[in-house]
Design a protein around this motif. Sequence first.
Motif, PDB file in Angstrom:
ATOM      1  N   GLY A  69       0.815  -1.210   0.000  1.00 24.69           N
ATOM      2  CA  GLY A  69       0.000   0.000   0.000  1.00 24.69           C
ATOM      3  C   GLY A  69       0.847   1.256   0.000  1.00 24.69           C
ATOM      4  O   GLY A  69       0.542   2.231  -0.693  1.00 24.69           O
ATOM      5  N   TYR A  70       1.927   1.245   0.746  1.00 22.84           N
ATOM      6  CA  TYR A  70       2.827   2.397   0.799  1.00 22.84           C
ATOM      7  C   TYR A  70       3.418   2.680  -0.584  1.00 22.84           C
ATOM      8  O   TYR A  70       3.429   3.817  -1.053  1.00 22.84           O
ATOM      9  N   ILE A  71       3.888   1.628  -1.244  1.00 23.61           N
ATOM     10  CA  ILE A  71       4.524   1.804  -2.553  1.00 23.61           C
ATOM     11  C   ILE A  71       3.514   2.252  -3.605  1.00 23.61           C
ATOM     12  O   ILE A  71       3.826   3.084  -4.452  1.00 23.61           O
ATOM     13  N   THR A  72       2.296   1.736  -3.543  1.00 23.69           N
ATOM     14  CA  THR A  72       1.272   2.111  -4.533  1.00 23.69           C
ATOM     15  C   THR A  72       0.508   3.372  -4.149  1.00 23.69           C
ATOM     16  O   THR A  72      -0.173   3.954  -4.988  1.00 23.69           O
ATOM     17  N   GLY A  73       0.582   3.755  -2.875  1.00 18.68           N
ATOM     18  CA  GLY A  73      -0.197   4.899  -2.409  1.00 18.68           C
ATOM     19  C   GLY A  73      -1.664   4.567  -2.190  1.00 18.68           C
ATOM     20  O   GLY A  73      -2.500   5.465  -2.106  1.00 18.68           O
ATOM     21  N   LEU A  74      -1.969   3.269  -2.065  1.00 18.90           N
ATOM     22  CA  LEU A  74      -3.354   2.837  -1.893  1.00 18.90           C
ATOM     23  C   LEU A  74      -3.644   2.511  -0.432  1.00 18.90           C
ATOM     24  O   LEU A  74      -2.760   2.075   0.299  1.00 18.90           O
ATOM     25  N   PRO A  75      -4.910   2.689  -0.010  1.00 16.81           N
ATOM     26  CA  PRO A  75      -5.269   2.319   1.362  1.00 16.81           C
ATOM     27  C   PRO A  75      -5.231   0.804   1.553  1.00 16.81           C
ATOM     28  O   PRO A  75      -5.414   0.036   0.608  1.00 16.81           O
ATOM     29  N   VAL A  76      -4.991   0.409   2.802  1.00 18.81           N
ATOM     30  CA  VAL A  76      -4.923  -1.007   3.170  1.00 18.81           C
ATOM     31  C   VAL A  76      -5.989  -1.284   4.219  1.00 18.81           C
ATOM     32  O   VAL A  76      -6.079  -0.578   5.217  1.00 18.81           O
ATOM     33  N   VAL A  77      -6.791  -2.308   3.972  1.00 20.16           N
ATOM     34  CA  VAL A  77      -7.819  -2.748   4.911  1.00 20.16           C
ATOM     35  C   VAL A  77      -7.442  -4.150   5.363  1.00 20.16           C
ATOM     36  O   VAL A  77      -7.038  -4.969   4.536  1.00 20.16           O
ATOM     37  N   PHE A  78      -7.559  -4.423   6.669  1.00 20.51           N
ATOM     38  CA  PHE A  78      -7.329  -5.794   7.082  1.00 20.51           C
ATOM     39  C   PHE A  78      -8.552  -6.341   7.802  1.00 20.51           C
ATOM     40  O   PHE A  78      -9.179  -5.660   8.592  1.00 20.51           O
ATOM     41  N   ALA A  79      -8.895  -7.578   7.421  1.00 19.18           N
ATOM     42  CA  ALA A  79      -9.992  -8.276   8.081  1.00 19.18           C
ATOM     43  C   ALA A  79      -9.538  -8.627   9.486  1.00 19.18           C
ATOM     44  O   ALA A  79      -8.418  -9.083   9.691  1.00 19.18           O
ATOM     45  N   LYS A  80     -10.408  -8.399  10.436  1.00 20.88           N
ATOM     46  CA  LYS A  80     -10.108  -8.709  11.831  1.00 20.88           C
ATOM     47  C   LYS A  80     -10.615 -10.108  12.162  1.00 20.88           C
ATOM     48  O   LYS A  80     -11.623 -10.542  11.640  1.00 20.88           O
ATOM     49  N   LYS A  81      -9.905 -10.766  13.063  1.00 21.31           N
ATOM     50  CA  LYS A  81     -10.285 -12.113  13.476  1.00 21.31           C
ATOM     51  C   LYS A  81     -11.195 -12.105  14.695  1.00 21.31           C
ATOM     52  O   LYS A  81     -11.736 -13.135  15.052  1.00 21.31           O
ATOM     53  N   LYS A  82     -11.332 -10.962  15.308  1.00 20.57           N
ATOM     54  CA  LYS A  82     -12.272 -10.815  16.426  1.00 20.57           C
ATOM     55  C   LYS A  82     -13.053  -9.531  16.220  1.00 20.57           C
ATOM     56  O   LYS A  82     -12.477  -8.495  15.873  1.00 20.57           O
ATOM     57  N   ARG A  83     -14.337  -9.613  16.427  1.00 17.96           N
ATOM     58  CA  ARG A  83     -15.187  -8.446  16.228  1.00 17.96           C
ATOM     59  C   ARG A  83     -14.937  -7.417  17.340  1.00 17.96           C
ATOM     60  O   ARG A  83     -15.176  -7.695  18.514  1.00 17.96           O
ATOM     61  N   PRO A  84     -14.479  -6.226  16.956  1.00 12.44           N
ATOM     62  CA  PRO A  84     -14.270  -5.189  17.960  1.00 12.44           C
ATOM     63  C   PRO A  84     -15.611  -4.621  18.434  1.00 12.44           C
ATOM     64  O   PRO A  84     -16.575  -4.554  17.674  1.00 12.44           O
ATOM     65  N   SER A  85     -15.662  -4.194  19.668  1.00  7.56           N
ATOM     66  CA  SER A  85     -16.895  -3.616  20.202  1.00  7.56           C
ATOM     67  C   SER A  85     -17.255  -2.321  19.494  1.00  7.56           C
ATOM     68  O   SER A  85     -18.407  -1.902  19.506  1.00  7.56           O
ATOM     69  N   THR A  86     -16.279  -1.698  18.844  1.00  9.39           N
ATOM     70  CA  THR A  86     -16.525  -0.434  18.148  1.00  9.39           C
ATOM     71  C   THR A  86     -17.015  -0.618  16.717  1.00  9.39           C
ATOM     72  O   THR A  86     -17.348   0.351  16.057  1.00  9.39           O
ATOM     73  N   MET A  87     -17.044  -1.855  16.231  1.00 10.07           N
ATOM     74  CA  MET A  87     -17.452  -2.106  14.847  1.00 10.07           C
ATOM     75  C   MET A  87     -18.933  -2.451  14.804  1.00 10.07           C
ATOM     76  O   MET A  87     -19.367  -3.408  15.428  1.00 10.07           O
ATOM     77  N   GLY A  88     -19.662  -1.675  14.036  1.00 10.11           N
ATOM     78  CA  GLY A  88     -21.094  -1.922  13.895  1.00 10.11           C
ATOM     79  C   GLY A  88     -21.394  -2.804  12.706  1.00 10.11           C
ATOM     80  O   GLY A  88     -21.246  -4.021  12.747  1.00 10.11           O
TER      81      GLY A  88
END
Length: 189
Positions: A69-88
């Motif tokens: 992502g740094y080299i391309t200038g693109l955003p990076v999203v990562f799937a989480k393995k545990k649902r955070p309490s802040t994620m709706g």
Amino acid sequence: MEILKQRIMRDGKCMEGGTLKVDGFINHQIDPILMKQIAIEFVRRFAAEDINKIITIEASGIAPATMTGYITGLPVVFAKKKRPSTMGDMYTAQVYSFTKRRTYDICVSREFLTEGDRLLFIDDFLAGGNAALGIADIARQAGATIAGMGFIIEKAFQHGGERLRQEGIHVESLAVIESLDNGTIKIRS
């Protein structure tokens, strides 16, 4: 990628059960110079693809995905393995982990994946292809497209690469392990 293959042969360790241990330079302690070279190679191999976002799964995919992502200038999203309490509102899929020998739910916030996104999935290993198929499921739910999947190491003897390629996915693996039989690492030339 010759430098990666040499590093695997020098510092990789064969474990029982078909596990290749590369935690000294890829997925526990990270060699940032090697990771930069890996990301540059991914960018080269996927240059013809129209990509607007990089996606991975925590934790071992984060370093190569972020460097890409740094080299391309693109955003990076990562799937989480545990649902955070802040994620709706989120997309979810179930994934079986070969290394951990268990099934877990992965999740990505709907806020960060949208219809029309063209995703490049980056991860450290391709074994059975379960993580990749989980990400592909999440992409479908979002109306996004998997433009390609890049793996640092593919274990060909576990057939995940075959599964993904049969689905028409552009798969690039920087080092392909033919076997780990008898404690010996055999890399495809």
